[in-house]
Design an enzyme around this catalytic site. Structure first.
Site, PDB file in Angstrom:
ATOM      1  N   GLY A  99       0.827  -1.162   0.093  1.00 48.56           N
ATOM      2  CA  GLY A  99       0.083  -0.002   0.076  1.00 48.56           C
ATOM      3  C   GLY A  99       1.001   1.198  -0.010  1.00 48.56           C
ATOM      4  O   GLY A  99       1.680   1.221   0.854  1.00 48.56           O
ATOM      5  N   ASP A 125       7.874   4.656  -3.204  1.00 44.50           N
ATOM      6  CA  ASP A 125       7.223   4.771  -2.235  1.00 44.50           C
ATOM      7  C   ASP A 125       8.327   5.286  -1.043  1.00 44.50           C
ATOM      8  O   ASP A 125       8.160   6.553  -0.299  1.00 44.50           O
ATOM      9  CB  ASP A 125       6.334   3.977  -1.482  1.00 44.50           C
TER      10      ASP A 125
END
Length: 314
Positions: free
Chosen positions: A34, A243
């Site tokens: 995520g 990320d």
């Protein structure tokens, strides 16, 4: 999951309309991911206390506990009463072909989250980073940032492939920082109809990751800054590298450092991810981290980072 054969040996090509196949797999790996959680994990490892905002299912408890152990504030995460947490399920074969599915699940409830109650709880944010999420939620949060004067970072990432210009333009316009890789940068100009100069005129800073070539930073009226990537010891798996970069960049800005230093810190964090399997399996060492910084960016960069690296592992 990994299938030791080849998918192409199994289906009957002229009967794809009746396709029903099963593949015996040799292993199963479950990894937490995520984009928002990966970014928060990186920020937490650098000693900050990021606030995670998103929608999850009731299966989030163990996931949450690990994030909170790494300084992530999860009190504003919305827990769905009816859907599981979003997940990506894939099987690879011996030729690296992939059959995959993405279940959005609880992610679709992100549009129900309002930012102001979160700000009332934790205080004014340095930045609100709006990453790939439920498209309606992304639009709502971007619009609320503009209305309430919160500085926001636009990182539409994977949603660029599925969104059209009508969706992408408002996600970008007015951003303090716009993140993308080279491919996504081309998608932005193609789908919005804006030139690269027009995109830059609508954002404060544009950051484009260039893979092994590093990162380019553009600001209106200034020379571009290109920062080299950190050489990896061993390239294992790239998932989550972007990320990690997106964690390091705002962390450095929060410490009052320059955009160049921000890109360098982002690259330092990113190289730890590419050397591991999984997006959040890395450990930042108090000894090794400054050494890698000095080797790539010099002693001055290390000196700028050192006062802030108080939470790294021995």
């Amino acid at each position: 999951m990994s299938f030791p054969g080849k998918f192409s040996d199994s289906p009957v090509v002229d009967q794809l309309d009746k396709l029903s196949v099963s593949f015996p797999v040799e292993d199963l790996e479950v990894r937490r991911g995520g984009c928002a959680a990966n970014i928060c994990f990186g920020l937490g490892n650098l000693g900050l206390t990021p606030v995670l905002v998103g929608a999850v299912g009731e299966d989030f408890a163990e996931y949450r506990a690990r994030l909170e152990r790494h300084n992530v504030d999860c009190d504003s995460v919305h827990v769905s009463e009816t859907r599981h947490t979003a997940r990506f399920v894939c099987t690879n074969d011996s030729s690296h072909a992939q059959i995959a599915s993405f279940y959005a699940g609880a992610m679709s409830e992100a549009r129900e989250i309002e930012l102001k109650p979160i700000v009332d709880r934790v205080g004014a944010p340095d930045y609100v980073l709006i990453g790939p999420d439920d498209p309606q939620g992304m639009l709502r949060h971007t619009d609320e940032c503009r209305q309430r004067g919160y500085k926001f970072v636009a990182d539409p990432s994977q949603q660029l492939a599925f969104g059209d210009g009508e969706m992408i333009r408002p996600l970008i316009d007015g951003a303090e920082i716009l993140f993308s890789n080279e491919y996504e940068a081309n998608l932005i100009t193609q789908k919005t109809g804006w030139s690269a100069a027009e995109v830059l005129s609508r954002v404060g800073t544009r950051v484009v990751t260039l893979g092994a070539a590093g990162v380019r930073i553009d600001r209106r009226g200034e020379e571009s800054i290109v920062v080299a990537a950190v050489p990896e010891i061993e390239k294992v798996e790239p998932t989550g590298v972007g990320d990690a970069f997106r964690a390091g960049f705002p962390a450095a800005l929060g410490w009052g450092l320059s955009n160049e230093r921000a890109a360098q810190l982002g690259c330092l964090l990113a190289v730890y991810v590419v050397e591991q399997v999984g997006t959040r399996e890395y450990v930042l060492s108090r000894a090794a981290f400054p050494e890698r910084c000095t080797a790539t960016y010099g002693a001055d960069a290390t000196a700028d980072f050192e006062p802030h690296l108080v939470t790294l592992h021995p």
